[in-house]
Design an enzyme around this catalytic site. Sequence first.
Site, PDB file in Angstrom:
ATOM      1  N   ALA A   1      -1.898  -6.555   4.704  1.00 24.36           N
ATOM      2  CA  ALA A   1      -2.958  -6.165   5.743  1.00 24.36           C
ATOM      3  C   ALA A   1      -2.859  -6.484   6.790  1.00 24.36           C
ATOM      4  CB  ALA A   1      -4.712  -6.271   5.148  1.00 24.36           C
TER       5      ALA A   1
ATOM      6  N   GLY B   1      -1.709  -7.897   1.260  1.00 25.68           N
ATOM      7  CA  GLY B   1      -2.199  -5.958   0.963  1.00 25.68           C
ATOM      8  C   GLY B   1      -0.915  -4.745   0.158  1.00 25.68           C
TER       9      GLY B   1
ATOM     10  N   GLU C   1      -0.478  -5.912  -2.603  1.00 21.76           N
ATOM     11  CA  GLU C   1      -1.835  -5.026  -3.647  1.00 21.76           C
ATOM     12  C   GLU C   1      -1.724  -3.732  -4.147  1.00 21.76           C
ATOM     13  OE1 GLU C   1      -3.874  -7.307  -1.789  1.00 21.76           O
ATOM     14  OE2 GLU C   1      -4.994  -8.817  -2.837  1.00 21.76           O
TER      15      GLU C   1
ATOM     16  N   GLU D   1      -1.402 -14.872   2.008  1.00 21.34           N
ATOM     17  CA  GLU D   1      -2.492 -14.697   1.945  1.00 21.34           C
ATOM     18  C   GLU D   1      -3.326 -16.276   2.430  1.00 21.34           C
ATOM     19  OE1 GLU D   1      -2.168 -12.852  -0.198  1.00 21.34           O
ATOM     20  OE2 GLU D   1      -3.045 -11.259   0.804  1.00 21.34           O
TER      21      GLU D   1
HETATM   22  C1  HXC Z   1      -0.235  -7.570  11.829  1.00 21.12           C
HETATM   23  C2  HXC Z   1       2.235  -7.470  11.115  1.00 21.12           C
HETATM   24  C3  HXC Z   1       2.383  -8.157  10.165  1.00 21.12           C
HETATM   25  C4  HXC Z   1       0.710  -8.324   9.410  1.00 21.12           C
HETATM   26  C5  HXC Z   1       3.816  -7.972  10.282  1.00 21.12           C
HETATM   27  N1  HXC Z   1       3.529  -7.884  11.331  1.00 21.12           N
HETATM   28  N2  HXC Z   1       3.025  -8.120   9.817  1.00 21.12           N
HETATM   29  N3  HXC Z   1       1.158  -7.227  12.071  1.00 21.12           N
HETATM   30  N4  HXC Z   1      -0.869  -7.532  10.216  1.00 21.12           N
HETATM   31  N5  HXC Z   1       0.476  -9.090   8.331  1.00 21.12           N
HETATM   32  C6  HXC Z   1       3.722  -7.463  12.984  1.00 21.12           C
HETATM   33  C7  HXC Z   1       4.410  -8.658  14.176  1.00 21.12           C
HETATM   34  O1  HXC Z   1       3.537  -9.200  14.251  1.00 21.12           O
HETATM   35  C8  HXC Z   1       5.508  -7.769  14.620  1.00 21.12           C
HETATM   36  O2  HXC Z   1       5.145  -7.567  15.732  1.00 21.12           O
HETATM   37  C9  HXC Z   1       6.345  -6.571  14.229  1.00 21.12           C
HETATM   38  O3  HXC Z   1       4.853  -6.495  12.657  1.00 21.12           O
HETATM   39  C10 HXC Z   1       7.414  -7.564  13.275  1.00 21.12           C
HETATM   40  O4  HXC Z   1       7.055  -8.774  12.636  1.00 21.12           O
HETATM   41  P1  HXC Z   1       7.930  -9.969  12.787  1.00 21.12           P
HETATM   42  O5  HXC Z   1       7.167 -11.001  12.245  1.00 21.12           O
HETATM   43  O6  HXC Z   1       8.790  -9.984  14.266  1.00 21.12           O
HETATM   44  O7  HXC Z   1       9.632  -9.837  12.154  1.00 21.12           O
HETATM   45  P2  HXC Z   1       9.988 -10.922  10.783  1.00 21.12           P
HETATM   46  O8  HXC Z   1      10.375 -12.118  11.811  1.00 21.12           O
HETATM   47  O9  HXC Z   1      10.703 -10.057  10.708  1.00 21.12           O
HETATM   48  O10 HXC Z   1       9.288 -10.926   9.485  1.00 21.12           O
HETATM   49  C11 HXC Z   1       8.495 -10.433   9.058  1.00 21.12           C
HETATM   50  C12 HXC Z   1       7.121 -11.190   7.851  1.00 21.12           C
HETATM   51  C13 HXC Z   1       6.629 -11.175   9.118  1.00 21.12           C
HETATM   52  C14 HXC Z   1       8.271 -12.417   8.052  1.00 21.12           C
HETATM   53  C15 HXC Z   1       7.132 -10.464   7.191  1.00 21.12           C
HETATM   54  O11 HXC Z   1       5.913 -10.191   9.786  1.00 21.12           O
HETATM   55  C16 HXC Z   1       5.329 -11.877   8.297  1.00 21.12           C
HETATM   56  O12 HXC Z   1       5.249 -13.487   7.671  1.00 21.12           O
HETATM   57  N6  HXC Z   1       4.540 -11.134   7.942  1.00 21.12           N
HETATM   58  C17 HXC Z   1       2.955 -11.375   7.632  1.00 21.12           C
HETATM   59  C18 HXC Z   1       2.890 -11.297   6.043  1.00 21.12           C
HETATM   60  C19 HXC Z   1       1.528 -11.628   5.380  1.00 21.12           C
HETATM   61  O13 HXC Z   1       1.362 -12.764   5.845  1.00 21.12           O
HETATM   62  N7  HXC Z   1       0.826 -10.545   4.838  1.00 21.12           N
HETATM   63  C20 HXC Z   1      -0.553 -10.885   4.178  1.00 21.12           C
HETATM   64  C21 HXC Z   1      -1.700 -10.272   5.065  1.00 21.12           C
HETATM   65  S1  HXC Z   1      -3.403 -11.006   4.853  1.00 21.12           S
HETATM   66  P3  HXC Z   1       4.704  -7.538  17.366  1.00 21.12           P
HETATM   67  O14 HXC Z   1       4.216  -6.212  17.802  1.00 21.12           O
HETATM   68  O15 HXC Z   1       3.973  -9.080  17.694  1.00 21.12           O
HETATM   69  O16 HXC Z   1       6.010  -7.681  17.446  1.00 21.12           O
HETATM   70  C22 HXC Z   1      -3.211  -9.393   3.342  1.00 21.12           C
HETATM   71  C23 HXC Z   1      -4.724  -9.744   2.742  1.00 21.12           C
HETATM   72  C24 HXC Z   1      -5.186  -8.151   1.725  1.00 21.12           C
HETATM   73  O17 HXC Z   1      -2.733  -9.036   3.287  1.00 21.12           O
HETATM   74  C25 HXC Z   1      -6.665  -7.948   1.915  1.00 21.12           C
HETATM   75  C26 HXC Z   1      -6.219  -7.183   0.772  1.00 21.12           C
HETATM   76  C27 HXC Z   1      -5.437  -5.323   1.013  1.00 21.12           C
END
Ligand code: HXC
Length: 261
Positions: free
Chosen positions: A68, A111, A114, A134
């Site tokens: 998400a 998400g 999911e 998360e």
């Molecule tokens: C918003 C995101 C994002 C996310 C990546 N980006 N994941 N933006 N929400 N979940 C954005 C980054 O901010 C960045 O934009 C661009 O995508 C590239 O990501 P990087 O982090 O620079 O890439 P990298 O270094 O290759 O790392 C990849 C990654 C990392 C390991 C996947 O992006 C990451 O940890 N993302 C978050 C993963 C996460 O925690 N997901 C769970 C979310 S909570 P900018 O513009 O800043 O450069 C969730 C709740 C579910 O899902 C609820 C039910 C639906």
Amino acid sequence: PPAYYKNVIVSKPDPAVALITLNRPNALNALNAAHFDDISSALREADEDPTIGAMVITGSDKAFAAGADIKEMKDKTFAEAYMSNFLANWEVIAKLRKPVIAAVSGYALGGGLELALQADILLAAPSAKLGQPEINLGVIPGGGGTQRLARLIGKSRTMEMVLTGRIIDAEEAERWGLVNKVVREESGVVDAAIKLAREVASKSRVAVVAGKEAVNAAFELSLSEGLRFERRLFHSLFATEDQKEGMTAFVEKRKPKWTHS
Ligand code: HXC
């Protein structure tokens, strides 16, 4: 293909298969509200299209979906989340009647995983990285992760994923039964998913929908209720032309010609 979706690309790699490609590349397909609306609308549109027999959902090589959208969620208050019933529309995909095959390359996190877990069949590229991170954001999965993973890979593996946020690779996911298969062929995971979708779409659509409904009942009903539900659905298929055609074709040693009726 309809041009009105901003965050997904819809195509028909086969006359009976809809391919829905998540397309927010600069955010690794993070699912914000608009993106999710596009995904669910595109899937629902395909589900209702009588020419379509199965759907494939995929992302990019780098990310199926990285979760998400954290930037969108960050400042939400409890009242906003609760009163807007945040994520309530998430179940749209689980309610689709035709089969959905997920082709996962790269990150399927939070998400994103999911979303993949709501598909009926999961294929992974060797690059797939799956997890529920998360816990590292101070929350827990909210789109079905705790429930669907527990049913799929058991309690202790789910606990490990949800409580540590550890990301598993494609091989471990295959060993755990989280994905059907890791596709190692040069032609790639999307191609394999399309082939599988084409095969499913070549069957009687009535029988396919009934098969999906019956398998899904296994996750909701007791065994005796589930067996009864299955048997009643089985009985009802004797009212279809496809049952007559399928069994007649077998006896006549020819290929069946489904009319989906
Ligand atoms: C918003 C995101 C994002 C996310 C990546 N980006 N994941 N933006 N929400 N979940 C954005 C980054 O901010 C960045 O934009 C661009 O995508 C590239 O990501 P990087 O982090 O620079 O890439 P990298 O270094 O290759 O790392 C990849 C990654 C990392 C390991 C996947 O992006 C990451 O940890 N993302 C978050 C993963 C996460 O925690 N997901 C769970 C979310 S909570 P900018 O513009 O800043 O450069 C969730 C709740 C579910 O899902 C609820 C039910 C639906």
